[in-house]
Design an enzyme around this catalytic site. Sequence first.
Site, PDB file in Angstrom:
ATOM      1  N   GLU A  87       4.750  -8.011  -6.658  1.00 39.84           N
ATOM      2  CA  GLU A  87       5.120  -8.479  -5.323  1.00 39.84           C
ATOM      3  C   GLU A  87       3.861  -8.719  -4.467  1.00 39.84           C
ATOM      4  OE1 GLU A  87       7.989  -9.390  -3.810  1.00 39.84           O
ATOM      5  OE2 GLU A  87       6.943  -9.637  -1.905  1.00 39.84           O
ATOM      6  N   THR A 100       9.869 -14.979  -4.158  1.00 42.41           N
ATOM      7  CA  THR A 100       9.873 -14.202  -5.401  1.00 42.41           C
ATOM      8  C   THR A 100      10.746 -14.850  -6.474  1.00 42.41           C
ATOM      9  OG1 THR A 100       9.390 -12.158  -4.244  1.00 42.41           O
ATOM     10  CG2 THR A 100      10.468 -11.940  -6.365  1.00 42.41           C
ATOM     11  N   ASP A 128       3.315 -12.736  -7.581  1.00 44.08           N
ATOM     12  CA  ASP A 128       4.364 -13.746  -7.341  1.00 44.08           C
ATOM     13  C   ASP A 128       3.996 -14.765  -6.270  1.00 44.08           C
ATOM     14  OD1 ASP A 128       4.804 -12.076  -5.130  1.00 44.08           O
ATOM     15  OD2 ASP A 128       6.937 -11.785  -5.519  1.00 44.08           O
ATOM     16  N   HIS A 129       3.421 -14.319  -5.175  1.00 44.22           N
ATOM     17  CA  HIS A 129       3.113 -15.237  -4.067  1.00 44.22           C
ATOM     18  C   HIS A 129       2.161 -14.548  -3.101  1.00 44.22           C
ATOM     19  CE1 HIS A 129       5.923 -12.788  -1.795  1.00 44.22           C
ATOM     20  NE2 HIS A 129       6.901 -13.078  -2.634  1.00 44.22           N
ATOM     21  N   HIS A 156       5.830  -4.955  -0.707  1.00 43.10           N
ATOM     22  CA  HIS A 156       6.552  -5.984   0.049  1.00 43.10           C
ATOM     23  C   HIS A 156       6.184  -5.917   1.531  1.00 43.10           C
ATOM     24  CE1 HIS A 156       9.793  -8.492   1.634  1.00 43.10           C
ATOM     25  NE2 HIS A 156       9.895  -8.964   0.404  1.00 43.10           N
TER      26      HIS A 156
HETATM   27  C1  GP9 Z   1      13.658  -8.463  -3.451  1.00 47.07           C
HETATM   28  C2  GP9 Z   1      12.291  -8.940  -3.771  1.00 47.07           C
HETATM   29  C3  GP9 Z   1      11.613  -9.599  -2.596  1.00 47.07           C
HETATM   30  O1  GP9 Z   1      14.508  -8.274  -4.512  1.00 47.07           O
HETATM   31  O2  GP9 Z   1      12.168  -9.602  -4.947  1.00 47.07           O
HETATM   32  O3  GP9 Z   1      11.649 -10.968  -2.576  1.00 47.07           O
HETATM   33  P1  GP9 Z   1      10.774 -11.801  -1.496  1.00 47.07           P
HETATM   34  O4  GP9 Z   1      11.276 -11.419  -0.133  1.00 47.07           O
HETATM   35  O5  GP9 Z   1       9.316 -11.401  -1.674  1.00 47.07           O
HETATM   36  O6  GP9 Z   1      10.993 -13.231  -1.858  1.00 47.07           O
END
Ligand code: GP9
Length: 410
Positions: free
Chosen positions: A38, A80, A253-254, A194
């Site tokens: 994340e 994500t 992921d980003h 996150h």
């Molecule tokens: C929640 C997580 C967050 O299940 O994968 O997703 P995001 O908010 O980073 O797109």
Amino acid sequence: VEQVQAFFADRQKSNESQHSQALFGKYKESNVIIVQGEAFMNFMIGQSIGGQEITPHFNELMKESQYYSHFYHQTGQGRTSDADFGANISLYPLSAGSAFVRYADHTYDSLPSILKDQGYSTNAFHAYESSFWNRYTMYQNMKYDKFYSKNDFVEDDPLGWSLSDVSFFRQSVEKMSSEVQEPFYSFLITLSSHHPYSLPKDKQQLDVGEFQGTMFGNYLQSVHYVDAALGGMVEDLKNRGLWEKTIFMFYGDHDNSINDKPLYEKFFGRQLNDLDMAQIMNEVPLLVHLPDGAEAGTFEQPAGQLDITPSVLHLLGISDESYYHMGNNIYDGSERMVVLRNGSFTDGKVFYIPSDDYIYTSGTCYDLSTHEATDINACKAGFDQATKRLHVSDTLITYDLIRQFREESH
Ligand code: GP9
């Protein structure tokens, strides 16, 4: 439809030589574990703050792994879920919304479905609500045998939205070694780093100095925590005898949504231009550990999330030719172009940054050897190719063309 068919016919032709490469099938039938981190960005890899390494475990792992130092996330609004889509389906995320939400019933050549056909057990692990990003539905379409979501984990160490990554990794590896048949493909999505990155005091192990009390400082703090969790997971896999029979990949992921140039200038202690910022915000790290630790080193040629599936298939000796994938195979030795969802692209020589109006000439073309803006025409051929790729992918997804092509060929 004709343009899409022509694109894939060309791609198939250029893929034909790949089988002769030394790594094709070298790790046939190995387990595959892919961890999607994340908001895990590349800019702090190898960096220290106040003399303390931010990602010491990642840095240590790099010594026995391939590290891709210009690996790009290709996500759009689906964040994500887009990273997951790009990596496991090898098509571009959509220009608006999330493909997981909008087209969960369309046909795709997903990595888990291909590996399942090869006799793998395929499992996704993410300790959050199974419905988030429509995963529950989409993962059935992608042919995971099981999706271990929030209810499958004991909430013994709550953190942020859910469970701490330390506990998430421990419980996931436990499941892999007790409940899952080998060979397996396990896809894990972390959560502890996150937004807004607040960690409880007892988990804050990094002295972030002048960034203390800021969201940026909290970000570094939470990445440091996830890095330690990653180190623990690798130890666990070694202790359980899984490490030497597994292709292990970790990628971010980003970005972290903190797009604030002065903060990064303070962090690096130098002035940054728009190219630096584009690289900071779009580069995430990719680490690949092969079962025998071979091929270790730093690889500077650009790569992106869409390249994950074709590259994994190459290592396992599975031909990618009949699949509708748009990523590069990072092991086939050819030059490659990486296209980002916003229309940016790089081939390792130039980097194009589009303007908000998407008119080609209003964008900026950077020469990567000087790191300065250059003649816009140096990006023209790449721009046309990037535009075409995004259009082909959008068309393929939106009109469910993979289903149509397969029906027509039967
Ligand atoms: C929640 C997580 C967050 O299940 O994968 O997703 P995001 O908010 O980073 O797109």
